[in-house]
Scaffold this active site. Structure first.
Site, PDB file in Angstrom:
ATOM      1  N   ASN A  62     -10.320   0.100   0.016  1.00 48.95           N
ATOM      2  CA  ASN A  62      -8.858   0.147  -0.037  1.00 48.95           C
ATOM      3  C   ASN A  62      -8.414  -0.422  -1.386  1.00 48.95           C
ATOM      4  O   ASN A  62      -8.502  -1.623  -1.613  1.00 48.95           O
ATOM      5  CB  ASN A  62      -8.301  -0.670   1.132  1.00 48.95           C
ATOM      6  CG  ASN A  62      -6.776  -0.676   1.184  1.00 48.95           C
ATOM      7  OD1 ASN A  62      -6.110  -0.246   0.254  1.00 48.95           O
ATOM      8  ND2 ASN A  62      -6.229  -1.180   2.276  1.00 48.95           N
ATOM      9  N   HIS A  89      -3.239   7.253   2.831  1.00 51.55           N
ATOM     10  CA  HIS A  89      -3.684   5.975   2.264  1.00 51.55           C
ATOM     11  C   HIS A  89      -5.030   5.615   2.892  1.00 51.55           C
ATOM     12  O   HIS A  89      -5.232   5.789   4.105  1.00 51.55           O
ATOM     13  CB  HIS A  89      -2.635   4.902   2.571  1.00 51.55           C
ATOM     14  CG  HIS A  89      -3.097   3.513   2.263  1.00 51.55           C
ATOM     15  ND1 HIS A  89      -3.611   3.162   1.030  1.00 51.55           N
ATOM     16  CD2 HIS A  89      -3.142   2.388   3.039  1.00 51.55           C
ATOM     17  CE1 HIS A  89      -3.942   1.870   1.060  1.00 51.55           C
ATOM     18  NE2 HIS A  89      -3.674   1.386   2.258  1.00 51.55           N
ATOM     19  N   CYS A 105       0.811  -1.231   0.000  1.00 49.00           N
ATOM     20  CA  CYS A 105       0.000   0.000   0.000  1.00 49.00           C
ATOM     21  C   CYS A 105       0.839   1.273   0.000  1.00 49.00           C
ATOM     22  O   CYS A 105       0.302   2.358  -0.218  1.00 49.00           O
ATOM     23  CB  CYS A 105      -0.954  -0.001   1.185  1.00 49.00           C
ATOM     24  SG  CYS A 105      -2.133  -1.339   1.077  1.00 49.00           S
TER      25      CYS A 105
HETATM   26  O1  UT7 Z   1      -3.801  -1.173   3.479  1.00 47.43           O
HETATM   27  C1  UT7 Z   1      -2.683  -1.789   4.044  1.00 47.43           C
HETATM   28  C2  UT7 Z   1      -2.691  -1.766   5.499  1.00 47.43           C
HETATM   29  N1  UT7 Z   1      -3.915  -2.351   6.042  1.00 47.43           N
HETATM   30  C3  UT7 Z   1      -4.502  -1.744   7.066  1.00 47.43           C
HETATM   31  O2  UT7 Z   1      -4.065  -0.701   7.474  1.00 47.43           O
HETATM   32  C4  UT7 Z   1      -5.685  -2.450   7.707  1.00 47.43           C
HETATM   33  C5  UT7 Z   1      -5.565  -2.382   9.201  1.00 47.43           C
HETATM   34  N2  UT7 Z   1      -6.586  -3.170   9.944  1.00 47.43           N
HETATM   35  C6  UT7 Z   1      -7.894  -2.835   9.920  1.00 47.43           C
HETATM   36  O3  UT7 Z   1      -8.316  -1.931   9.239  1.00 47.43           O
HETATM   37  C7  UT7 Z   1      -8.805  -3.607  10.859  1.00 47.43           C
HETATM   38  O4  UT7 Z   1      -8.029  -4.400  11.721  1.00 47.43           O
HETATM   39  C8  UT7 Z   1      -9.842  -4.514  10.121  1.00 47.43           C
HETATM   40  C9  UT7 Z   1     -10.871  -3.657   9.398  1.00 47.43           C
HETATM   41  C10 UT7 Z   1      -9.129  -5.412   9.128  1.00 47.43           C
HETATM   42  C11 UT7 Z   1     -10.598  -5.388  11.127  1.00 47.43           C
HETATM   43  O5  UT7 Z   1     -11.190  -4.554  12.133  1.00 47.43           O
HETATM   44  P1  UT7 Z   1     -10.971  -4.869  13.689  1.00 47.43           P
HETATM   45  O6  UT7 Z   1     -11.760  -3.882  14.418  1.00 47.43           O
HETATM   46  O7  UT7 Z   1      -9.489  -4.911  13.929  1.00 47.43           O
HETATM   47  O8  UT7 Z   1     -11.637  -6.276  13.844  1.00 47.43           O
HETATM   48  P2  UT7 Z   1     -11.005  -7.653  14.371  1.00 47.43           P
HETATM   49  O9  UT7 Z   1     -10.246  -8.332  13.263  1.00 47.43           O
HETATM   50  O10 UT7 Z   1     -10.317  -7.455  15.666  1.00 47.43           O
HETATM   51  O11 UT7 Z   1     -12.329  -8.463  14.636  1.00 47.43           O
HETATM   52  C12 UT7 Z   1     -13.291  -8.047  15.618  1.00 47.43           C
HETATM   53  C13 UT7 Z   1     -14.489  -8.971  15.539  1.00 47.43           C
HETATM   54  C14 UT7 Z   1     -14.111 -10.436  15.495  1.00 47.43           C
HETATM   55  O12 UT7 Z   1     -15.114 -11.158  16.191  1.00 47.43           O
HETATM   56  P3  UT7 Z   1     -14.876 -11.652  17.722  1.00 47.43           P
HETATM   57  O13 UT7 Z   1     -13.648 -12.515  17.658  1.00 47.43           O
HETATM   58  O14 UT7 Z   1     -14.637 -10.396  18.507  1.00 47.43           O
HETATM   59  O15 UT7 Z   1     -16.137 -12.360  18.045  1.00 47.43           O
HETATM   60  C15 UT7 Z   1     -14.197 -10.790  14.036  1.00 47.43           C
HETATM   61  O16 UT7 Z   1     -14.487 -12.150  13.806  1.00 47.43           O
HETATM   62  O17 UT7 Z   1     -15.201  -8.715  14.318  1.00 47.43           O
HETATM   63  C16 UT7 Z   1     -15.355  -9.924  13.585  1.00 47.43           C
HETATM   64  N3  UT7 Z   1     -15.330  -9.617  12.172  1.00 47.43           N
HETATM   65  C17 UT7 Z   1     -16.416  -9.303  11.463  1.00 47.43           C
HETATM   66  N4  UT7 Z   1     -17.705  -9.198  11.801  1.00 47.43           N
HETATM   67  C18 UT7 Z   1     -18.574  -8.850  10.842  1.00 47.43           C
HETATM   68  C19 UT7 Z   1     -14.233  -9.563  11.353  1.00 47.43           C
HETATM   69  N5  UT7 Z   1     -14.614  -9.222  10.122  1.00 47.43           N
HETATM   70  C20 UT7 Z   1     -15.974  -9.054  10.160  1.00 47.43           C
HETATM   71  C21 UT7 Z   1     -16.929  -8.716   9.193  1.00 47.43           C
HETATM   72  N6  UT7 Z   1     -18.219  -8.624   9.579  1.00 47.43           N
HETATM   73  N7  UT7 Z   1     -16.599  -8.451   7.923  1.00 47.43           N
END
Ligand code: UT7
Length: 332
Positions: free
Chosen positions: A286, A256, A116
């Site tokens: 993204n 970004h 990215c």
């Molecule tokens: O572009 C290059 C660099 N990339 C980035 O900068 C991305 C950085 N990371 C992020 O933007 C975020 O970490 C994400 C958007 C990828 C994920 O968000 P998060 O708030 O960090 O969620 P998480 O992965 O910690 O998941 C939280 C909860 C989990 O459930 P439990 O374990 O708490 O029950 C996931 O299973 O949300 C759940 N979850 C979803 N729920 C509904 C993960 N994806 C989804 C989804 N819909 N699509």
């Protein structure tokens, strides 16, 4: 003799027509619009659906727009750099395909891969050739077809990415407007958090790698989120401090577009007003190498000659970087 800088003299973008909404994704994986909007800020993204089309075809649209807007003949272009992680093939580079399809016959061209952060790496690179006087017309593109490497059964990644990108024409400027400084960084120990496991020399494609879905993007989101905030913040702060600039001297931050929460956190840590931060993640998601040029393209009419911009990106690798530039024209 005034200092020669590389300035952006045209910007153009391209996104495919097909819109993939959060509602569409609800039909594909266990997710919902409320989660996606509140956790990422994304409402929809564009997908390149036409069979036989790839990253180079989006690049052709961008380059044609740049040439037309700037009144440049294809033969005047001397160098074209394409930042991408989704080139048409492992080789040859799509940059060469773009040149061929656009009638650019006098340039050398290559792809650059820094996830990215690719567009800021490519812009920093391209600017050196103009600043030193080696070349007068350089095109820098950032374009990705993320739908070609996204697993649409994985809800943690498929909601984030989209297809599209843009680019700029770089030319010499003697009026003091152009690319002034850049702070780039990398930390290879972050590679385990964001990668595509197979298809490279470490794990070439095999029936097993395909069956194990190893040709798709893997991301461990939380550590990437944290590192993205700190990488972008520290590179922006270093850039400002070593150029003796205060936040009041900056007209626009162009981050970004990975997650609206990352952008909000960055703005808040820098104590910078969100009205002066370019944002279009809600419409395009993204697009990896495409996000920054797509922002510049969308905001072009708001930019005035002499405006001071800071571009900042973070990506897989880890890689990161920020660029300080003064905008060289007011769009008519
Ligand atoms: O572009 C290059 C660099 N990339 C980035 O900068 C991305 C950085 N990371 C992020 O933007 C975020 O970490 C994400 C958007 C990828 C994920 O968000 P998060 O708030 O960090 O969620 P998480 O992965 O910690 O998941 C939280 C909860 C989990 O459930 P439990 O374990 O708490 O029950 C996931 O299973 O949300 C759940 N979850 C979803 N729920 C509904 C993960 N994806 C989804 C989804 N819909 N699509």
């Amino acid at each position: 003799m005034p200092e020669k800088l590389a300035s952006i003299t045209a910007v153009h973008g391209y996104v495919p027509d097909h819109v993939l909404t959060n509602h569409d994704l609800e039909q594909m994986v266990d997710t919902n619009d409320e989660w996606i909007v509140s956790r990422t800020g994304i409402k929809e993204r564009r997908i390149l659906k036409e069979p036989g089309k790839a990253t180079s075809d989006m690049g052709v649209e961008v380059v044609k727009g740049l040439l037309e807007k700037s009144g440049t003949h294809p033969d005047e272009i001397e160098l074209l750099i394409l930042a991408t992680v989704t080139s048409d093939m492992n080789f040859p580079d799509a940059a060469n395909t773009i040149c061929d399809k656009c009638g650019i016959n006098n340039a050398f061209a290559y792809d650059l891969s820094a996830a990215c952060s690719g567009f800021v790496f490519a812009l920093h690179t391209g600017a050196q050739f103009v600043k030193t006087g080696a070349y007068k017309k350089v095109i820098v593109l950032g374009i990705d077809m993320m739908s070609s490497i996204v697993d649409y059964t994985d809800r943690s990644t498929c909601i984030i990415f989209g297809d599209g990108g843009g680019g700029v024409l770089l030319e010499p400027n003697l009026e003091g407007n152009g690319i002034k400084d850049a702070v780039m960084g990398g930390d290879g120990s972050g590679r385990k958090y964001l990668y595509q496991k197979s298809g490279g020399s470490l794990s070439p494609a095999s029936a097993e790698s395909v069956a194990n879905r190893e040709h798709f993007v893997f991301q461990d989101g939380r550590p990437v989120f944290k590192a993205a905030v700190s990488g972008m913040r520290s590179s922006v702060e270093s850039l400002l401090s070593r150029n003796h600039l205060k936040k009041e001297n900056i007209d626009w931050i162009v981050p970004h577009q990975a997650n609206i929460r990352i952008i909000n956190t960055l703005a808040s840590m820098l104590d910078f007003p969100m009205e002066k931060v370019m944002v279009n993640i809600d419409k395009f998601g993204n697009t990896t190498d495409g996000t920054i040029p797509l922002c510049l393209w969308e905001y072009e009419k708001k930019l005035k000659k002499g405006d001071t911009l800071v571009l900042t990106a973070f990506g897989g690798g880890f890689t990161w970087g920020s660029i300080l530039l003064d905008w060289a024209y007011t769009a008519t």
